[in-house]
Design a protein around this motif. Structure first.
Motif, short mmCIF file in Angstrom:
data_model
loop_
_atom_site.label_atom_id
_atom_site.label_comp_id
_atom_site.label_asym_id
_atom_site.label_seq_id
_atom_site.Cartn_x
_atom_site.Cartn_y
_atom_site.Cartn_z
N LEU A 45 0.84 -1.19 0.00
CA LEU A 45 0.00 0.00 0.00
C LEU A 45 0.88 1.24 0.00
O LEU A 45 1.99 1.23 0.55
CB LEU A 45 -0.92 0.02 1.22
N SER A 46 0.37 2.28 -0.61
CA SER A 46 1.10 3.55 -0.69
C SER A 46 0.25 4.64 -0.07
O SER A 46 -0.93 4.80 -0.42
CB SER A 46 1.42 3.88 -2.15
N VAL A 47 0.85 5.39 0.85
CA VAL A 47 0.16 6.51 1.51
C VAL A 47 0.89 7.78 1.12
O VAL A 47 2.11 7.89 1.29
CB VAL A 47 0.15 6.33 3.04
N ASN A 48 0.15 8.74 0.58
CA ASN A 48 0.73 10.00 0.14
C ASN A 48 0.10 11.16 0.89
O ASN A 48 -1.10 11.17 1.16
CB ASN A 48 0.51 10.21 -1.36
N ALA A 49 0.95 12.13 1.23
CA ALA A 49 0.48 13.35 1.88
C ALA A 49 1.28 14.52 1.33
O ALA A 49 2.46 14.37 0.97
CB ALA A 49 0.66 13.26 3.40
N SER A 50 0.64 15.67 1.23
CA SER A 50 1.32 16.86 0.70
C SER A 50 1.05 18.05 1.58
O SER A 50 -0.05 18.22 2.12
CB SER A 50 0.85 17.15 -0.74
N LEU A 51 2.07 18.85 1.75
CA LEU A 51 1.98 20.12 2.47
C LEU A 51 2.87 21.10 1.70
O LEU A 51 4.07 21.20 1.97
CB LEU A 51 2.46 19.97 3.92
N PRO A 52 2.31 21.79 0.70
CA PRO A 52 3.13 22.63 -0.19
C PRO A 52 4.00 23.61 0.59
O PRO A 52 3.55 24.28 1.52
CB PRO A 52 2.09 23.36 -1.03
N MET A 59 8.37 17.65 6.72
CA MET A 59 7.51 16.55 6.28
C MET A 59 7.84 15.27 7.03
O MET A 59 6.94 14.50 7.41
CB MET A 59 7.68 16.33 4.77
N ALA A 60 9.13 15.03 7.28
CA ALA A 60 9.52 13.81 7.98
C ALA A 60 9.06 13.82 9.42
O ALA A 60 8.56 12.81 9.94
CB ALA A 60 11.04 13.63 7.90
N PRO A 124 -3.51 20.41 3.26
CA PRO A 124 -4.65 20.71 2.38
C PRO A 124 -5.68 19.60 2.33
O PRO A 124 -6.88 19.85 2.31
CB PRO A 124 -4.00 20.94 1.01
N ASN A 125 -5.21 18.36 2.29
CA ASN A 125 -6.10 17.20 2.20
C ASN A 125 -5.57 16.10 3.11
O ASN A 125 -4.35 16.01 3.35
CB ASN A 125 -6.18 16.68 0.76
N PRO A 126 -6.44 15.24 3.61
CA PRO A 126 -5.95 14.12 4.42
C PRO A 126 -5.06 13.21 3.58
O PRO A 126 -5.15 13.17 2.35
CB PRO A 126 -7.25 13.40 4.83
N PRO A 127 -4.18 12.45 4.22
CA PRO A 127 -3.34 11.50 3.46
C PRO A 127 -4.20 10.53 2.66
O PRO A 127 -5.24 10.06 3.12
CB PRO A 127 -2.55 10.78 4.56
N ARG A 738 1.09 28.55 -1.60
CA ARG A 738 -0.06 28.30 -0.75
C ARG A 738 -1.36 28.55 -1.49
O ARG A 738 -1.51 29.55 -2.19
CB ARG A 738 0.01 29.20 0.49
N ARG A 739 -2.29 27.64 -1.33
CA ARG A 739 -3.61 27.82 -1.92
C ARG A 739 -4.43 28.70 -0.98
O ARG A 739 -4.78 28.31 0.13
CB ARG A 739 -4.30 26.47 -2.09
#
Length: 824
Positions: A45-52, A59-60, A124-127, A738-739
């Motif tokens: 499984l792959s879990v992705n998260a973003s925080l521009p 991030m770590a 911005p969005n959940p992982p 940033r959005r």
């Protein structure tokens, strides 16, 4: 008791049973999926998260670590790796082979929900969770490009139509879009103009949010008519944002256009993809672990005519690479070998029996044994793949032995003058136990394979069961159909009735028997010398076993190569494009290449902005050199391109692990003390470079990325009523992509991004020009509370489990094996 007598006495029943076996086998063959190998995929499984805008360290620590801490409580995890880059985190979780991927996905999703409170509030969005292995190669590449339309329009078709429709197909894990150019409005402000008017960047952000709204406005209820209230609250284009009033100064309004500009742009303007030399959008489809590649590709191709009918004529849709073609070709090769093997076995039987009827009987037994095996394979949910077909190919020799032994014994009785019926009863009774013992002993050879564990056991499990079932069915047919056919169709056998060809072959076989008898007499006369001759043979065998290259899977030529590029840390996007173009020119000029795709920038398979990737499709093997020669030639040309490293890979059919690296083999170092970890990883990398046979040695350690450090005087900031959160929030708004608002279009959503003018983003002094509003309402420039200095820091931060790790990867030259590498 004679088991075969029942079937000899009832030929109609025997025939019907055999017809049933044959029809069931045909039905199983027609309904079985086709694949290159059995299902040996680890549930991944792959879990992705973003925080521009967030640094790799942020991030770590704030995203990856809380998630990994929750994931570590899930049962059945064999490995967990994460890659943390600028604004993004990808965690690959690999489970045991026996773990059901759907149940594992539910556990991971529950862990994500439990960790939401520990994640940054600005996420911005959940992982997101995907049933895919990040290290797996996509199964099909599609390209959308247009010589007329802008890339944002082409991306719109890719995002809203092609990608979403393909994602709905069974077995598709994810449709990755390389070089995505999704439309966005960028508000770019000039820090100097903000400073001149003493405007904080937070005021600009607030003004944009208040100007672009999409809220319910209610209805008017009249006596006979109801009206829906609508307002022009949304701003859909960049031009509409320039007249927004940010604030008032000296009695005059300050518009967006006074402090910067609004432009029609894209969400991520630092990624790009090419189809050969044409800019475009590349769609890469990844399958879920355990699904069938050919079925998924066929379902995708069935949609292409529908896409072509909807897309405008100015948009080109091309299939760049289809992995199912190599799988089909491989299976077809094995099928041809299988058919050829059957034909050769039948020919050998005919040469020795020299009787057409006697040849047809074991041939029918052989065909029924093979076809009947397909029914068993279908019931066990197997596939038609290279290993199952290889098992059937090997079973051809085993399967025909039982029938030949039965026929030979019946013919022996016929040669004594007995009738075919009498000979069938006596011969089957005498040889029945022998056939049963032969069948069981052959099946017993493959029992240990069934108990092998790990990925090798899973790989050979289907092979062992298939060949065992073929042998068992062969034994059953030899005890039932073969004696029945012999009793009905073999004619009385008398000496002197043979033709010229029979007698010629008989003399040849007698001559061979005489040669064998003479060599046997010599061996029996010199018994000690015969035994001693085994010693050098055993020694030679041991020596050859030790010197022979060893590996997990053989290298295949699937007409494809993957090239991963890496430039200097901190390289600009435009400079990276220039270097990538030089590498692409080398690929385009090679005579073995038919088509290729190229991508650069942080996104998709590239974790950082100094990375790129090329997917190269080669000509058919008959029209070019061996793939190793092609790789050697390209490596020499790539070495002459300055400022960029290129790592070529001929990807194997099976990926073990969920980590994408620049080479096929990896050593991973892990430790709590990052200083020691970062000290010893380069040492290992240098040592491997000096060893023979090692090529493309590299590591994912990137800690020399140019950075700007802003040192804030906390005491002074506090005395002015400014918190550290306000400082970082202002910097994030100005430089973090940033959005600040969202455009809700009928068919999609688009971001409104606030940032500093691109031409000023490389000026560290501009950081201090930003204004922050204090608790007393005063605007304080950051220059009064901070100083700026240039430093270096990590470009990516990787974890193995929950702890920092560095992976050193390498390839091996032809002739070297992984066993040699471990020994060195």
């Amino acid at each position: 008791m004679n088991f075969s007598s029942l079937f000899i006495q009832r030929p109609v029943m025997t025939t019907l049973v055999m017809i049933a076996i044959f029809l069931l086998g045909l039905a199983g063959y027609r309904n079985m999926p086709v694949s290159d190998l059995p299902n040996v995929d680890f549930p991944t499984l792959s879990v992705n998260a973003s925080l521009p805008g967030a640094s790799p360290e942020t991030m770590a620590s704030s995203v990856a670590t809380p998630l990994e801490r929750q994931f570590s409580t899930i049962a059945g995890i064999t490995s967990m790796t994460s890659v943390n880059a600028l604004g993004s985190t990808e965690i690959a979780i690999q489970f045991e082979l026996e773990r059901d991927i759907d149940a594992a996905a539910q556990d991971v999703q529950s862990a994500i929900m439990q960790s939401l409170r520990q994640l940054p509030r600005d996420l911005p969005n959940p992982p997101s969770l995907r049933k895919r292995n990040p290290a797996d190669m996509p199964i099909i590449y599609l390209s959308l490009n247009s010589p007329v339309l802008p890339l944002s329009t082409v991306d719109e078709y890719a995002q809203t139509m092609v990608s979403q429709r393909i994602s709905m197909l069974p077995g598709v894990a994810q449709v990755m879009i390389y070089g995505s150019q999704k439309y966005a409005v960028r508000i770019q402000v000039d820090p100097h103009k903000l400073a001149a008017r003493e405007i904080g960047v937070d005021e600009v952000s607030m003004a944009i949010q208040q100007a672009n709204v999409n809220l319910p406005t209610g209805t008017l209820q009249g006596e006979h008519q109801a009206y829906t209230i609508e307002t022009s609250g949304e701003l859909m284009t960049a031009k509409a944002y320039e007249p927004i009033i940010v604030t008032w100064r000296d009695g005059a309004p300050v518009y967006i256009k006074d402090i910067g500009r609004a432009v029609d742009s894209v969400e991520n303007n630092r990624i790009a993809s090419w189809y050969n030399d044409t800019r475009g959008v590349i769609l890469a489809v990844q399958r879920q672990p355990g699904t069938n590649t050919i079925e998924i590709v066929d379902s995708i191709k069935a949609l292409l005519p529908e896409f072509q009918s909807v897309l405008p004529p100015a948009v080109n849709l091309n299939v760049l690479y289809d992995r199912s073609q190599a799988i089909r070709a491989s299976v077809e090769d094995v099928q041809f070998t299988f058919v050829l093997t059957v034909c050769l076995v039948v020919l050998v039987i005919f040469l020795f029996l020299r009787n057409l009827v006697a040849t047809l009987i074991p041939t029918l037994a052989l065909v029924l044994s093979i076809v009947g095996s397909f029914a068993a394979m279908y019931l066990m949910d197997f596939s038609i793949d290279n290993l199952s077909l290889m098992a059937l190919t090997l079973s051809v020799g085993f399967g025909v032995d039982d029938a030949i032994v039965m026929i030979e014994n019946i013919v022996r009785h016929m040669e004594k003058g007995e009738s075919p019926m009498e000979a069938a009863f006596k011969g089957s009774r005498e040889i029945g136990f022998t056939i049963v013992s032969m069948t069981i002993s052959l099946v017993a050879v493959f029992i240990p394979v069934l108990f092998m564990g790990g990925i090798v056991g899973r790989l050979l499990h289907e092979f062992a069961i298939t060949i065992s079932m073929a042998i068992l069915i062969s034994g059953f047919v030899s005890l039932t159909l073969t004696p029945m056919l012999c009793s009905r169709f073999l004619r009385d056998y008398e000496h002197g009735q043979h033709g010229f060809l029979y007698n010629l072959l008989e003399r040849l076989f007698n001559a061979m028997l005489a040669v064998y008898a003479s060599t046997l007499r010599v061996s029996m006369r010199f018994r000690l010398l015969t035994v001693l001759s085994l010693i050098p043979l055993i020694g030679l065998t041991v020596w050859l076993f030790g010197t022979m290259p060893k590996g997990f899977m053989p290298s295949e030529d699937l007409n494809q190569l993957v090239a991963i590029t890496e430039a200097a840390q901190g390289i600009s996007f435009e400079d990276m494009k220039t270097h990538q173009k030089k590498v692409a020119d080398v690929v385009a000029a090679d005579p073995a290449v038919t088509v290729f795709t190229s991508s650069v920038g942080a996104g998709g398979p590239n974790a950082s902005g100094n990375a790129g990737r090329l997917f190269i499709t080669l000509k058919p093997r008959a029209e070019r050199d061996d793939i190793d020669e092609v790789m050697k030639r390209l490596r020499g040309k790539f070495a002459a391109v300055p400022g960029i490293k290129v790592f070529l890979q001929n990807r194997p059919a099976i990926n073990v692990g969920g980590q994408t690296t620049k080479s096929l083999y990896q050593f991973t170092l892990q430790g709590l003390d990052t200083d020691q970890l970062y000290e010893y990883a380069p040492r290992l990398e240098r040592h491997l470079r000096d060893l023979p046979g090692f090529i493309d040695v590299s590591s994912d350690l990137q800690i020399s990325n140019p950075q700007v450090h802003m040192a804030v005087d906390r005491d002074k900031a506090s005395s002015l009523g400014i918190s550290m959160q306000q400082v970082q929030d202002a910097l994030y708004t100005a430089y973090g992509t940033r959005r600040v608002s969202t455009i809700y279009a009928p068919n999609n959503q688009y971001d409104v991004i606030l940032e500093v003018l691109p031409e000023l983003q490389m000026d560290p002094a501009a950081l201090e020009l930003l204004y922050v509003r204090s608790s007393t309402g005063m605007l304080i420039p950051l220059s009064t509370i901070s100083t700026v200095e240039k430093t270096v820091g990590p470009l990516t931060v990787n974890h193995l489990g929950q702890f920092p790790a560095v992976t050193v990867s390498f390839n091996l030259e032809p002739g070297y094996s992984l066993g040699d590498a471990v020994a060195l």
